[in-house]
Motif scaffolding. Structure first.
Motif, short mmCIF file in Angstrom:
data_model
loop_
_atom_site.label_atom_id
_atom_site.label_comp_id
_atom_site.label_asym_id
_atom_site.label_seq_id
_atom_site.Cartn_x
_atom_site.Cartn_y
_atom_site.Cartn_z
N GLN A 1 -10.94 16.57 50.76
CA GLN A 1 -12.31 16.60 51.23
C GLN A 1 -12.95 15.21 51.16
OE1 GLN A 1 -13.33 19.49 52.47
NE2 GLN A 1 -15.10 18.42 53.29
N GLU A 2 -12.56 14.44 50.14
CA GLU A 2 -13.07 13.07 50.00
C GLU A 2 -12.75 12.28 51.27
OE1 GLU A 2 -14.58 11.93 47.22
OE2 GLU A 2 -14.25 13.71 46.01
N ALA A 3 -11.55 12.52 51.80
CA ALA A 3 -11.15 11.78 53.00
C ALA A 3 -12.03 12.16 54.18
CB ALA A 3 -9.68 12.06 53.31
N VAL A 4 -12.37 13.45 54.27
CA VAL A 4 -13.19 13.90 55.39
C VAL A 4 -14.58 13.29 55.34
CG1 VAL A 4 -14.06 15.94 56.58
CG2 VAL A 4 -11.93 16.07 55.32
N ASP A 5 -15.08 13.05 54.12
CA ASP A 5 -16.43 12.53 53.96
C ASP A 5 -16.52 11.01 54.05
OD1 ASP A 5 -17.24 15.09 53.62
OD2 ASP A 5 -17.29 15.03 51.44
N ALA A 6 -15.40 10.34 54.25
CA ALA A 6 -15.40 8.87 54.19
C ALA A 6 -16.01 8.23 55.44
CB ALA A 6 -13.97 8.38 54.00
N ASP A 7 -16.50 6.99 55.25
CA ASP A 7 -16.99 6.21 56.38
C ASP A 7 -15.85 5.41 57.01
OD1 ASP A 7 -19.94 6.64 56.04
OD2 ASP A 7 -19.45 5.83 54.06
N LEU A 8 -14.81 5.17 56.21
CA LEU A 8 -13.68 4.39 56.68
C LEU A 8 -12.43 4.87 55.96
CD1 LEU A 8 -12.60 1.77 58.18
CD2 LEU A 8 -13.05 0.56 56.04
N GLN B 1 -19.01 23.93 42.01
CA GLN B 1 -19.46 22.96 41.00
C GLN B 1 -19.22 21.55 41.49
OE1 GLN B 1 -17.13 24.14 37.66
NE2 GLN B 1 -18.60 25.67 36.94
N ARG B 2 -18.04 21.34 42.07
CA ARG B 2 -17.68 20.00 42.51
C ARG B 2 -18.58 19.52 43.66
NH1 ARG B 2 -13.54 17.44 45.29
NH2 ARG B 2 -13.19 19.41 46.32
N GLN B 3 -18.92 20.46 44.53
CA GLN B 3 -19.79 20.11 45.65
C GLN B 3 -21.15 19.66 45.16
OE1 GLN B 3 -19.58 23.46 48.22
NE2 GLN B 3 -17.81 22.67 49.33
N THR B 4 -21.65 20.39 44.15
CA THR B 4 -22.95 20.02 43.59
C THR B 4 -22.88 18.62 43.00
OG1 THR B 4 -22.91 22.29 42.83
CG2 THR B 4 -24.84 20.99 42.24
N GLN B 5 -21.78 18.36 42.26
CA GLN B 5 -21.63 17.04 41.65
C GLN B 5 -21.61 15.96 42.71
OE1 GLN B 5 -18.02 17.53 39.51
NE2 GLN B 5 -18.99 18.60 37.80
N ARG B 6 -20.88 16.26 43.82
CA ARG B 6 -20.77 15.24 44.84
C ARG B 6 -22.12 14.96 45.49
NH1 ARG B 6 -16.14 16.19 47.91
NH2 ARG B 6 -17.26 17.88 48.87
N ARG B 7 -22.87 16.02 45.73
CA ARG B 7 -24.18 15.83 46.34
C ARG B 7 -25.07 14.98 45.45
NH1 ARG B 7 -25.28 21.28 47.27
NH2 ARG B 7 -23.40 21.68 48.45
N GLU C 1 2.80 11.91 61.02
CA GLU C 1 2.55 13.05 60.14
C GLU C 1 1.15 12.94 59.52
OE1 GLU C 1 4.22 15.71 59.88
OE2 GLU C 1 2.88 16.54 58.36
N VAL C 2 0.79 11.76 59.10
CA VAL C 2 -0.54 11.56 58.51
C VAL C 2 -1.61 11.85 59.56
CG1 VAL C 2 -2.12 9.86 57.52
CG2 VAL C 2 0.26 9.91 56.78
N GLN C 3 -1.39 11.37 60.79
CA GLN C 3 -2.36 11.61 61.86
C GLN C 3 -2.52 13.12 62.12
OE1 GLN C 3 -3.87 8.53 61.96
NE2 GLN C 3 -4.19 9.10 64.09
N ARG C 4 -1.40 13.83 62.06
CA ARG C 4 -1.44 15.27 62.31
C ARG C 4 -2.30 15.98 61.25
NH1 ARG C 4 0.65 19.67 61.33
NH2 ARG C 4 1.82 18.90 59.54
N VAL C 5 -2.09 15.62 59.99
CA VAL C 5 -2.86 16.26 58.93
C VAL C 5 -4.34 15.86 59.02
CG1 VAL C 5 -3.13 16.59 56.44
CG2 VAL C 5 -0.85 16.36 57.42
N LEU C 6 -4.60 14.58 59.34
CA LEU C 6 -6.00 14.14 59.46
C LEU C 6 -6.70 14.96 60.54
CD1 LEU C 6 -5.74 10.25 59.14
CD2 LEU C 6 -6.67 11.87 57.47
N HIS C 7 -5.98 15.21 61.62
CA HIS C 7 -6.54 16.01 62.69
C HIS C 7 -6.85 17.42 62.19
CE1 HIS C 7 -7.19 17.37 66.78
NE2 HIS C 7 -6.43 18.41 66.50
N GLU C 8 -5.90 17.96 61.43
CA GLU C 8 -6.04 19.33 60.91
C GLU C 8 -7.26 19.48 60.00
OE1 GLU C 8 -2.71 21.18 58.54
OE2 GLU C 8 -1.87 21.16 60.57
N ILE C 9 -7.54 18.45 59.20
CA ILE C 9 -8.66 18.58 58.27
C ILE C 9 -9.95 18.02 58.85
CG2 ILE C 9 -7.17 18.54 56.23
CD1 ILE C 9 -8.04 15.67 55.73
#
Ligand SMILES: Nc1nc2c(ncn2[C@@H]2O[C@H](COP(=O)(O)OP(=O)(O)OP(=O)(O)O)[C@@H](O)[C@H]2O)c(=O)[nH]1
Ligand SMILES: [Mg+2]
Length: 394
Positions: free
Chosen positions: A279-286, A183-189, A304-312
């Motif tokens: 997921q919002e972070a993954v879809d960001a332009d910046l 549902q959330r994906q549809t909303q985002r699209r 630690e933040v860099q590690r998680v960003l890499h992971e996602i």
């Protein structure tokens, strides 16, 4: 800041020689307060390896017990992860509940989750945590009841039932989660427009993301001196005025998202469960990577933040480092220039110092963002132009 109803707790840290060992147990203390406990005493010790039975030596365990009694504590909290057996043995030895950082984080997530999806995710992580604990307890029981080749001791039927029940709950929760996600994906699209520019705030928990978010969009996201004050993603439009005198600035709106904070050793179930939130972070332009510049442990937190960003899969998105809490930095550590660059995993990354709370540097940040968005708009129109050329040329 701890309320009178908070549970008096002893904090224990065991230095196993790992680089992020927190000798002051600062973060554990904050986690404990966030979960409604009141740290009344702290104790740390050094060990080459954890003791299999008690995690610490039995002499140390006695010392912890004495300390707890002397301070009226009724619970003990370890900074390191305990195995189910260690936890059980310690509880027997200390005669009070013993918990670890993992359970604490799960607890806080459970208290904080607001949205339907967030609640389901936490529920799933808890069930998974519980099932590993129960399975180990079961095998311990099975050894007792089913010894010497005898199969089917008295507890086995009940164990089998419990196991099936938890398994069913996990399955059901996963299915419901899947549905909410769709549902959330549809909303985002539906929300996504071709020209949208999405900015996400990311950073270690308590860095000041929500405070910065509020200062930028004049919203009222929940900001507090607690860990994981934010669990659900909030998105608002941010208007960036045309900052350049030549009119090359933005003069348009972008969308800005506040996200959940990162922390080291996030319980495994939660890492998976909260990928959707991130997921919002993954879809960001910046990404605006917010750092608590007044915390001496900031390099660890950045890592630690860099590690998680890499992971996602968000590690290739351009970043601006926002070093926050300028007002709280020691006079001696205050930067000379409020805008420079910082080497992040070998990449020269722009950095801006601000105080989200007091406003210093915020104008500078807005200007930077306006210019950045304008630059992207120009690149985009060039791309459209060259595509058109390309179509005509051959
Ligand atoms: N001194 C100072 N404190 C700040 C500043 N910005 C935020 N804080 C404080 O830092 C604490 C955490 O701020 P939040 O905005 O909730 O941090 P967050 O990154 O959103 O935290 P989580 O949602 O828990 O991950 C609060 O007590 C804020 O008042 C600042 O510029 N200076
Ligand atoms: Mg927040």
């Amino acid at each position: 800041m701890s309320d009178p109803g908070a549970t008096p707790t002893v904090l224990v840290g065991v230095d196993l020689g790992l680089p992020h060992f927190d000798a002051e147990l600062e973060e554990l203390g904050l986690l404990a307060q966030t979960a409604g406990m009141h740290p009344v005493a702290r104790i740390v010790c050094k060990r080459r390896a954890p003791d299999a039975a008690l995690f610490v030596g039995s002499g140390k365990a006695d010392e912890i017990r004495q300390l707890a009694l002397a301070h009226g504590a009724v619970e003990v909290l370890f900074d390191q992860s305990l195995s189910p057996a260690q936890q059980r043995n310690l509880e027997r030895h200390l005669e009070m509940p013993v918990n670890d950082r993992t359970l604490l984080i799960l607890e806080i997530f459970a208290q904080r989750a607001r949205s339907h999806e967030g609640k389901l995710q936490v529920e799933l992580a808890r069930l998974q945590y519980l099932s590993t604990r129960l399975v180990r307890r079961w095998s311990h029981l099975e050894r007792q009841t089913g010894g010497a080749g005898v199969r089917g001791g008295p507890g086995e039927k009940q164990i089998e039932l419990d196991r099936r029940m938890i398994g069913d709950s996990i399955k059901r929760t996963k299915e419901r989660l899947q549905k909410v996600k769709r549902q959330r994906q549809t909303q985002r699209r539906q929300r996504e427009r071709r020209d949208a520019f999405n900015i996400s705030l990311v950073g270690y928990t308590n860095a000041g993301k929500s405070t910065l978010f509020n200062a930028l969009v004049k919203a009222r996201a929940y900001a507090a001196d607690q860990l994981f004050a934010t669990l659900d993603t909030t998105t608002r439009q941010l208007y960036l005025a045309d900052e350049s005198s030549a009119g090359g600035g933005a003069g348009r709106s972008v969308s800005l998202s506040d996200t959940v904070g990162f922390i080291r050793d996030l319980p495994h179930g939660l890492v998976n469960a909260f990928q959707a939130t991130l997921q919002e972070a993954v879809d960001a332009d910046l990404l605006l990577h917010v750092v608590d510049g007044a915390n001496p442990g900031y390099p660890e937190q950045i890592a630690e933040v860099q590690r998680v960003l890499h992971e996602i899969g968000a590690d290739t998105i351009p970043q601006l480092l926002v070093f926050n809490k300028l007002d709280a930095m020691d006079e001696s550590r205050r930067p000379v220039r409020l805008e420079d660059s910082y080497e992040l995993d070998g990449v020269d990354t722009p950095r801006i110092f601000v105080s989200a709370r007091q406003g210093e540097g915020m104008q500078n940040l807005r200007r930077w963002l306006a210019q950045r968005v304008a630059a992207r708009d120009i690149t985009d129109s060039n791309e459209v132009f060259s595509t058109q050329n390309h179509e005509v040329a051959p």
